[in-house]
Motif scaffolding. Structure first.
Motif, PDB file in Angstrom:
ATOM      1  N   PRO A   1       0.815  -1.217   0.000  1.00  0.00           N
ATOM      2  CA  PRO A   1       0.000   0.000   0.000  1.00  0.00           C
ATOM      3  C   PRO A   1       0.848   1.267   0.000  1.00  0.00           C
ATOM      4  CG  PRO A   1      -0.923  -1.615   1.500  1.00  0.00           C
ATOM      5  CD  PRO A   1       0.393  -2.170   1.050  1.00  0.00           C
ATOM      6  N   GLY A   2       0.361   2.265  -0.733  1.00  0.00           N
ATOM      7  CA  GLY A   2       1.089   3.522  -0.856  1.00  0.00           C
ATOM      8  C   GLY A   2       1.569   3.743  -2.281  1.00  0.00           C
ATOM      9  N   GLN A   3       2.244   4.836  -2.505  1.00  0.00           N
ATOM     10  CA  GLN A   3       2.740   5.184  -3.828  1.00  0.00           C
ATOM     11  C   GLN A   3       4.213   5.559  -3.760  1.00  0.00           C
ATOM     12  OE1 GLN A   3      -0.075   8.367  -4.858  1.00  0.00           O
ATOM     13  NE2 GLN A   3      -1.057   6.979  -6.311  1.00  0.00           N
ATOM     14  N   ASP A   4       4.895   5.398  -4.906  1.00  0.00           N
ATOM     15  CA  ASP A   4       6.273   5.864  -4.962  1.00  0.00           C
ATOM     16  C   ASP A   4       6.292   7.372  -5.227  1.00  0.00           C
ATOM     17  OD1 ASP A   4       5.848   6.279  -7.685  1.00  0.00           O
ATOM     18  OD2 ASP A   4       7.010   4.541  -8.332  1.00  0.00           O
ATOM     19  N   ALA A   5       7.465   7.914  -5.465  1.00  0.00           N
ATOM     20  CA  ALA A   5       7.609   9.362  -5.598  1.00  0.00           C
ATOM     21  C   ALA A   5       6.873   9.931  -6.801  1.00  0.00           C
ATOM     22  CB  ALA A   5       9.094   9.716  -5.683  1.00  0.00           C
ATOM     23  N   HIS A   6       6.541   9.065  -7.769  1.00  0.00           N
ATOM     24  CA  HIS A   6       5.897   9.529  -8.997  1.00  0.00           C
ATOM     25  C   HIS A   6       4.446   9.082  -9.114  1.00  0.00           C
ATOM     26  CE1 HIS A   6       9.877  10.794 -10.074  1.00  0.00           C
ATOM     27  NE2 HIS A   6      10.325   9.559 -10.093  1.00  0.00           N
ATOM     28  N   GLY A   7       3.907   8.568  -8.043  1.00  0.00           N
ATOM     29  CA  GLY A   7       2.506   8.169  -8.039  1.00  0.00           C
ATOM     30  C   GLY A   7       2.264   6.740  -8.471  1.00  0.00           C
ATOM     31  N   GLY A   8       3.327   5.997  -8.720  1.00  0.00           N
ATOM     32  CA  GLY A   8       3.190   4.604  -9.124  1.00  0.00           C
ATOM     33  C   GLY A   8       3.139   3.676  -7.928  1.00  0.00           C
TER      34      GLY A   8
ATOM     35  N   THR B   1       4.370  13.646 -16.185  1.00  0.00           N
ATOM     36  CA  THR B   1       3.230  12.732 -16.187  1.00  0.00           C
ATOM     37  C   THR B   1       2.550  12.776 -17.547  1.00  0.00           C
ATOM     38  OG1 THR B   1       2.892  13.019 -13.808  1.00  0.00           O
ATOM     39  CG2 THR B   1       1.030  12.198 -15.085  1.00  0.00           C
ATOM     40  N   ASN B   2       2.345  11.607 -18.143  1.00  0.00           N
ATOM     41  CA  ASN B   2       1.711  11.488 -19.455  1.00  0.00           C
ATOM     42  C   ASN B   2       0.554  10.501 -19.390  1.00  0.00           C
ATOM     43  OD1 ASN B   2       4.783  11.600 -21.467  1.00  0.00           O
ATOM     44  ND2 ASN B   2       3.763  13.182 -20.307  1.00  0.00           N
ATOM     45  N   ILE B   3      -0.262  10.504 -20.423  1.00  0.00           N
ATOM     46  CA  ILE B   3      -1.320   9.500 -20.537  1.00  0.00           C
ATOM     47  C   ILE B   3      -0.699   8.124 -20.753  1.00  0.00           C
ATOM     48  CG2 ILE B   3      -3.171   8.681 -22.057  1.00  0.00           C
ATOM     49  CD1 ILE B   3      -4.002  11.551 -22.456  1.00  0.00           C
ATOM     50  N   GLY B   4      -1.195   7.129 -20.026  1.00  0.00           N
ATOM     51  CA  GLY B   4      -0.733   5.762 -20.204  1.00  0.00           C
ATOM     52  C   GLY B   4      -1.485   5.076 -21.336  1.00  0.00           C
ATOM     53  N   ARG B   5      -0.768   4.296 -22.131  1.00  0.00           N
ATOM     54  CA  ARG B   5      -1.367   3.597 -23.270  1.00  0.00           C
ATOM     55  C   ARG B   5      -1.107   2.096 -23.266  1.00  0.00           C
ATOM     56  NH1 ARG B   5      -2.254   6.945 -28.207  1.00  0.00           N
ATOM     57  NH2 ARG B   5      -1.943   9.110 -27.600  1.00  0.00           N
ATOM     58  N   PHE B   6       0.031   1.675 -22.683  1.00  0.00           N
ATOM     59  CA  PHE B   6       0.457   0.288 -22.837  1.00  0.00           C
ATOM     60  C   PHE B   6       0.513  -0.427 -21.492  1.00  0.00           C
ATOM     61  CE2 PHE B   6       2.236   2.685 -26.415  1.00  0.00           C
ATOM     62  CZ  PHE B   6       1.614   1.994 -27.458  1.00  0.00           C
ATOM     63  N   GLY B   7       0.437  -1.747 -21.563  1.00  0.00           N
ATOM     64  CA  GLY B   7       0.385  -2.561 -20.361  1.00  0.00           C
ATOM     65  C   GLY B   7      -1.050  -2.830 -19.950  1.00  0.00           C
ATOM     66  N   TRP B   8      -1.256  -3.876 -19.168  1.00  0.00           N
ATOM     67  CA  TRP B   8      -2.599  -4.291 -18.773  1.00  0.00           C
ATOM     68  C   TRP B   8      -3.332  -3.214 -17.983  1.00  0.00           C
ATOM     69  CZ3 TRP B   8      -5.184  -8.118 -20.830  1.00  0.00           C
ATOM     70  CH2 TRP B   8      -4.494  -9.199 -21.404  1.00  0.00           C
ATOM     71  N   LYS B   9      -2.575  -2.343 -17.314  1.00  0.00           N
ATOM     72  CA  LYS B   9      -3.187  -1.251 -16.555  1.00  0.00           C
ATOM     73  C   LYS B   9      -2.907   0.102 -17.207  1.00  0.00           C
ATOM     74  CE  LYS B   9      -4.553  -3.366 -12.515  1.00  0.00           C
ATOM     75  NZ  LYS B   9      -5.769  -3.136 -11.716  1.00  0.00           N
ATOM     76  N   ALA B  10      -2.485   0.094 -18.474  1.00  0.00           N
ATOM     77  CA  ALA B  10      -2.111   1.345 -19.160  1.00  0.00           C
ATOM     78  C   ALA B  10      -1.106   2.122 -18.325  1.00  0.00           C
ATOM     79  CB  ALA B  10      -3.343   2.201 -19.466  1.00  0.00           C
ATOM     80  N   ASN B  11      -0.074   1.421 -17.824  1.00  0.00           N
ATOM     81  CA  ASN B  11       0.879   2.041 -16.899  1.00  0.00           C
ATOM     82  C   ASN B  11       2.173   2.480 -17.573  1.00  0.00           C
ATOM     83  OD1 ASN B  11       2.036  -0.453 -17.333  1.00  0.00           O
ATOM     84  ND2 ASN B  11       2.502  -0.839 -15.184  1.00  0.00           N
TER      85      ASN B  11
ATOM     86  N   VAL C   1       0.530   8.478 -16.072  1.00  0.00           N
ATOM     87  CA  VAL C   1       1.668   7.732 -15.534  1.00  0.00           C
ATOM     88  C   VAL C   1       2.960   8.515 -15.728  1.00  0.00           C
ATOM     89  CG1 VAL C   1       0.455   5.587 -16.055  1.00  0.00           C
ATOM     90  CG2 VAL C   1       2.104   6.484 -17.710  1.00  0.00           C
ATOM     91  N   TRP C   2       4.025   8.038 -15.117  1.00  0.00           N
ATOM     92  CA  TRP C   2       5.292   8.747 -15.131  1.00  0.00           C
ATOM     93  C   TRP C   2       6.094   8.407 -16.373  1.00  0.00           C
ATOM     94  CZ3 TRP C   2       6.964  12.920 -13.069  1.00  0.00           C
ATOM     95  CH2 TRP C   2       8.334  13.218 -13.011  1.00  0.00           C
ATOM     96  N   ASN C   3       6.509   9.446 -17.094  1.00  0.00           N
ATOM     97  CA  ASN C   3       7.406   9.305 -18.231  1.00  0.00           C
ATOM     98  C   ASN C   3       8.820   9.554 -17.727  1.00  0.00           C
ATOM     99  OD1 ASN C   3       9.070   9.951 -20.528  1.00  0.00           O
ATOM    100  ND2 ASN C   3       7.207  10.255 -21.733  1.00  0.00           N
TER     101      ASN C   3
END
Length: 474
Positions: free
Chosen positions: A137-144, A260-270, A252-254
């Protein structure tokens, strides 16, 4: 021509003048069958870049119209994608640096023939394109997702030399039975995962696990070329139209842009783009460092991993990474089969009647791709919106990923789905491969798709089978 007292709905029965009969019969035929007429060009899933291949190598072709140099580099990227990496030090310095801990020895180890992996069929079977993401639980420095203590963000079940792998992944299946409205029964299998033999201390009691199978590689550059405007046009986070579907983008984090950009790839668009997706897979799945992810995937407590020799810094040079990105961007999408078959067209109508196309958007026109001009301005039919949707508690991994909740998954593209059995010799679907076939995949849907599943269950059997035939034509 005829007595005006007759209503339009009666024209076909009462008109007697031959010229009128022809006109009206055509009109009546259109009223009854227009949903069984294929759209112009709908067999060309990737527009002018579509390839015609139904063989076991159907996912391995380059798009049409690649420039001469790009076509050459496509095959260089193919070699880096398919050949196994080795541990350092080695005489093959261009391909050393595997591990120290890893999930696969090559990209193709998770995406065999550029297709999809599968979950273990039984407890103890070696994984084939299957892994488990970890966090607490929680997030890293970039919200991931916040990495799990001692084990990081992904469980590596293999290692080089005498270094112990992080743990073993076990899986068992529980049967769940259900019934269609017509009384026919079905059985789904629910996977239960367990981690055994942890080598680096006890697992955090709050650890969250997300099983994933490797996805197919076709058409990724075309998905990247969809404009942000067109992607966001399908968002409806508050369900303003009341159809029960409320897709939204992940942000998600670029790593390279430090934004921060829009996520497109991966099962969670991460992942925000293919370049970061590819570099992330090299790092997380193979233990190969790059200029984007220059650090080994060892945690502070994994001393042997940190002390192991490396294959250089970075272990994959930028030029080679770019070749793999080009390869991943320009793998072609095969044309549909039987798209004009009457049963397939009835299945398409059933798909739309159940509002499956509320998330699986059929058609886009790509924008301008910054790197590969051939991917620009193409009419494509990927059957995805690239957005996050709540798929219900049964499919939840209970693991947030940037803005994606545990219940949310990106809509996967459906193009090529009917060729998975031909290419990969299995028909396992969904993010963890739990669905044994396309019917199971539909029945597992929940959340925003609950109304669509209800409609599917209430269909007569011939209509359900037609819908599956439609999916197999994609």
């Amino acid at each position: 021509m005829f007595d005006k007292k007759f209503h339009h709905k009666s024209i076909c029965s009462f008109v007697t003048i031959s010229s009128c009969i022809v006109i009206i019969l055509i009109s009546c035929q259109k009223d009854n069958t227009n949903h069984l007429i294929p759209d112009a060009g709908e067999e060309l899933s990737a527009g002018a870049l579509t390839v015609f291949d139904e063989s076991p190598n159907a996912f391995g072709n380059p798009i049409r119209n690649l420039s001469g140099l790009d076509e050459l580099n496509f095959f260089v990227g193919n070699s880096f994608f398919n050949q196994s990496w080795v541990s350092a030090p080695a005489t093959t310095t261009a391909r050393d640096g595997l591990g120290p801990m890893f999930n696969a020895r090559s990209c193709a180890g998770c995406h065999f023939k550029d297709g999809r992996g599968r979950a273990p069929l039984f407890d103890g079977e070696a994984s084939q394109g299957f892994l488990i993401r970890l966090s607490v639980p929680g997030q890293d420095a970039h919200g991931g997702p916040k990495a799990a203590p001692n084990y990081g963000g992904q469980l590596q079940d293999r290692a080089t030399g005498n270094i112990p792998p992080e743990a073993s992944i076990g899986i068992t299946y529980e049967s769940i039975s259900g019934t269609y409205a017509d009384g026919e029964s079905y059985t789904l299998r629910k996977p239960i995962y367990h981690i055994t033999n942890p080598a680096y201390g006890a697992l955090d009691p709050n650890i969250m696990m997300s099983p994933r199978v490797g996805n197919q590689m076709i058409g990724l550059g075309l998905l990247e070329a969809i404009s942000t405007h067109d992607l966001l046009a399908n968002e409806d986070p508050l369900d303003s139209n009341g159809d029960g579907i409320s897709g939204r983008a992940n942000y998600v984090w670029n790593t390279e842009e430090q934004s921060t950009n829009i996520g497109r790839f991966g099962w969670k668009a991460n992942q925000p783009n293919l370049r970061q997706q590819v570099a992330g897979a090299f790092n997380g799945d193979l233990g190969i460092t790059s200029s984007i992810f220059p650090n080994q995937n060892c945690t502070d407590t994994q001393e042997a991993c940190n002390d192991a020799p490396d294959g250089g810094s970075p272990e994959i040079e930028n030029e080679a990474l770019e070749h793999v990105v080009l390869y991943s961007s320009t793998l072609a999408v095969p044309a549909r089969r039987n798209w004009d078959d009457s049963t397939v067209l009835k299945g398409k109508k059933a798909f739309e009647d159940a509002n499956c196309n509320g998330c699986h958007i059929q058609k886009f026109t790509t924008g301008i791709h910054p790197d590969f001009a051939a991917l620009s301005n193409q009419t494509i039919r990927p059957y995805t919106d690239l957005l996050l949707h709540d798929m219900g508690d049964e499919l939840s991994d209970n693991r947030p990923d940037f803005l994606a909740t545990g219940n949310e998954w990106r809509t996967p593209p459906l193009w090529g789905i009917g060729l998975f059995d031909v290419v990969n010799n299995h028909t396992e679907y969904l993010h963890d491969g739990r669905a044994k076939n396309l019917t199971d995949a539909i029945l597992w849907h929940g959340g925003e798709a609950e109304n669509s599943v209800k409609a599917f269950k209430e269909m007569p059997k011939n209509k359900r089978l037609a819908l599956i035939e439609f999916l197999n034509s994609l």
